[in-house]
Design a protein around this motif. Structure first.
Motif, short mmCIF file in Angstrom:
data_model
loop_
_atom_site.label_atom_id
_atom_site.label_comp_id
_atom_site.label_asym_id
_atom_site.label_seq_id
_atom_site.Cartn_x
_atom_site.Cartn_y
_atom_site.Cartn_z
N ALA A 202 -22.07 -86.69 48.35
CA ALA A 202 -23.26 -86.13 49.15
C ALA A 202 -24.33 -86.36 48.14
O ALA A 202 -24.50 -86.05 46.78
N SER A 203 -25.55 -86.74 48.53
CA SER A 203 -26.56 -87.17 47.74
C SER A 203 -27.62 -86.50 48.27
O SER A 203 -28.17 -86.42 49.38
N GLY A 215 -18.11 -89.94 54.07
CA GLY A 215 -16.66 -89.46 54.03
C GLY A 215 -15.75 -90.51 54.06
O GLY A 215 -16.14 -91.31 54.70
N TRP A 216 -14.67 -90.40 53.28
CA TRP A 216 -13.60 -91.32 53.08
C TRP A 216 -12.31 -90.63 53.22
O TRP A 216 -12.13 -89.60 52.81
N VAL A 217 -11.43 -91.22 54.00
CA VAL A 217 -9.93 -90.65 54.18
C VAL A 217 -9.15 -92.01 53.51
O VAL A 217 -9.31 -92.98 53.95
N LEU A 283 -17.26 -90.60 58.11
CA LEU A 283 -18.73 -90.44 58.52
C LEU A 283 -19.71 -90.95 57.34
O LEU A 283 -19.33 -91.29 56.38
N ASP A 284 -20.85 -91.34 58.09
CA ASP A 284 -22.04 -91.77 56.99
C ASP A 284 -23.06 -91.15 57.82
O ASP A 284 -24.00 -91.57 58.62
N VAL A 285 -23.74 -90.04 57.26
CA VAL A 285 -24.74 -89.26 57.85
C VAL A 285 -25.93 -88.96 56.91
O VAL A 285 -25.55 -88.76 55.91
N ARG A 340 -18.37 -84.77 45.89
CA ARG A 340 -18.90 -85.14 44.61
C ARG A 340 -20.41 -85.29 44.97
O ARG A 340 -20.82 -86.01 46.08
N ALA A 341 -21.28 -84.57 44.30
CA ALA A 341 -22.81 -84.37 44.67
C ALA A 341 -23.58 -85.08 43.51
O ALA A 341 -23.18 -85.00 42.33
N PHE A 342 -24.59 -85.56 43.98
CA PHE A 342 -25.49 -86.26 43.25
C PHE A 342 -27.03 -85.92 43.57
O PHE A 342 -27.36 -85.70 44.76
N LEU A 343 -27.84 -85.77 42.51
CA LEU A 343 -29.10 -85.16 42.85
C LEU A 343 -30.22 -86.21 42.27
O LEU A 343 -29.78 -86.94 41.05
N GLU A 344 -31.19 -86.72 43.05
CA GLU A 344 -32.27 -87.71 42.45
C GLU A 344 -33.12 -86.94 41.38
O GLU A 344 -33.45 -86.01 41.86
#
Length: 462
Positions: A202-203, A215-217, A283-285, A340-344
């Motif tokens: 999650a960005s 998302g990946w499986v 998914l890629d949203v 896992r989250a990333f923040l600019e």
């Protein structure tokens, strides 16, 4: 040394006919209109449904399935086809190896071929296998000898492969058919050795307050067999007992048991090789409305409990919150996994914020991931007073000191649990909301480098 001796002694070239079973068994070809469906559960248990066209002879016949999982639970296997009943089934897992081939030849006659290294001439003689313990002992003519690694090229020739040795683990099913002919058949069984996991990236765009979610499986196969063009469903939730007995059967997506167990069917058939971990895009949203919040929770299971006396300061949690739908209203179901989250940052560079486990999320449901703790936001609770009211009543005054050492104004959600269905809020410095009968939440604004004190008076029976 014994293994080395066997490796040299058993370099024998067998004809294809030697691998054919002695009985008139028929192999169920995987090329005959095969359709594979696999449901993978979270407890190292999977359901395999294998549909194919099989040519059943009239009467009794043994049908061999050499491409089933080596970790099959044979007691769960069942074969169904029109006009066909199962008489007996066997799972043969004694695999063909040089050592096993020699062990099965104990007491029988084999042919020993030796090649003279100098002349290249080969000589052959019959010999009886007397022992395979810690080496191979043979009786040839009027002498006893031990096969050994002495530099002389030696081969052992066998006339056939024993009936109960298999090149691959094989499920053999003795059937009785009312008529002959080709018809569809379904083999269903449970196996271990297949697993799945889900991972999300999650960005978070703090300015736009949106998140881009990938998302990946990951499917992992350790069953010693490959699955080609398989429809795969990953199932969450707990499995009560053996699913093969109650069966997560029924058409997929039509309210069967698999749906009730929170199942997610992958969008396309996949090939899963043996000893492989395969990642499938889920998914890629982009542009999902989201918010990063600070939260402090008290009085819930696993938390600090009901405040008594003066509490110790606690760092506020950093939480990423969004719904599993985009701005256009399209919704997704998310299987449980790790986010896992990333923040600019101010330079536009991604910084890792943290990771959290999320449970199964229904289509459009709320995702709330606690990623880390804020080093610059402290919440200190205090029980100001605890008074008796009447015979059974209790009045408690709570106070929460929220300190913000950062350079930005923030809001902190303060949650108090451990209350009761009869709890009444008689006074509060900031209007809160009841999350349920046992929890109340307040949103506390705190200026940069400032402090806000929240107070609340709650009455309830003891």
């Amino acid at each position: 040394m014994p293994n080395k001796v066997l490796a040299i002694a058993l370099t024998a070239a067998l004809s294809p006919a030697a691998f054919a079973p002695a009985t008139a068994a028929r192999a169920a070809s995987a090329d005959d209109g095969r359709h594979l469906a696999i449901t993978i559960y979270p407890s190292d248990l999977s359901l395999v449904e294998d549909r194919r066209m099989i040519d059943f002879p009239q009467g009794r016949a043994t049908i061999g399935f050499p491409d089933v999982s080596a970790d099959i639970r044979p007691e769960t296997a069942s074969l169904s086809a029109d006009g066909v009943e199962t008489v007996e089934q066997n799972f043969d897992f004694d695999l063909l190896t040089p050592a096993k081939l020699m062990e099965k030849a104990l007491g029988t006659t084999v042919r020993i071929v030796r090649t003279n290294p100098g002349t290249g001439a080969a000589g052959e003689e019959p010999a009886t296998v007397l022992s395979t313990q810690e080496g191979v002992v043979l009786k040839g003519g009027d002498h006893i000898e031990v096969l050994r690694d002495d530099g002389v090229p030696t081969r052992v020739i066998f006339d056939k492969v024993p009936d109960n040795l298999r090149a691959r683990p094989t499920l053999s099913i003795l059937t009785r058919s009312t008529r002959g002919g080709v018809r569809p058949a379904t083999l269903r069984y449970m196996t271990t050795g297949l697993s799945w996991s889900a991972d999300y990236v999650a960005s978070y765009d703090q300015g736009a307050k949106t998140v881009a979610l990938q998302g990946w499986v990951t499917l992992t196969n350790n069953t010693r067999v490959a699955y080609d063009k398989a429809r795969v469903t990953v199932a969450g939730g707990a499995v009560a007992g053996d699913p093969a007995l109650g069966g997560p059967a029924g058409p997929r997506g039509q309210g069967g048991a698999a749906d009730r167990q929170t199942s997610f069917e992958l969008p396309e058939p996949v090939d899963i090789a043996d000893r492989q971990a395969k990642q499938i895009a889920l998914l890629d949203v982009k542009g999902i409305p989201a918010e990063k919040i600070y939260r402090s929770v008290w009085g819930v299971r696993g938390g600090p409990g009901i405040i008594s006396g003066t509490g110790q300061p606690s760092k506020a949690e950093v939480v990423l919150r969004f719904n599993a739908r985009d701005a256009a209203g399209r919704a997704w179901r998310l299987p449980r996994g790790t986010l896992r989250a990333f923040l600019e940052d101010s330079k536009g560079e991604a910084q890792f914020v943290g990771e959290a486990h999320i449970g199964d999320i229904a289509a459009g449901g709320k995702v709330q991931a606690t990623l880390s703790r804020a080093f610059d936001i402290d919440v200190t609770p205090r029980l100001v007073s605890d008074e008796r009211v009447g015979d059974k009543g209790q009045r408690r005054t709570f106070e929460y000191k929220v300190a913000n050492a950062s350079d930005a104004d923030v809001e902190v959600e303060v949650e108090q649990g451990g209350l009761g269905p009869d709890a009444r809020v008689t006074d509060e410095s900031i209007t809160g909301v009841a999350l349920d009968a046992y929890r109340r939440q307040w949103t506390v604004p705190v200026p940069a480098h400032g402090v806000t004190v929240l107070s609340a008076v709650i009455e309830q029976e003891r």
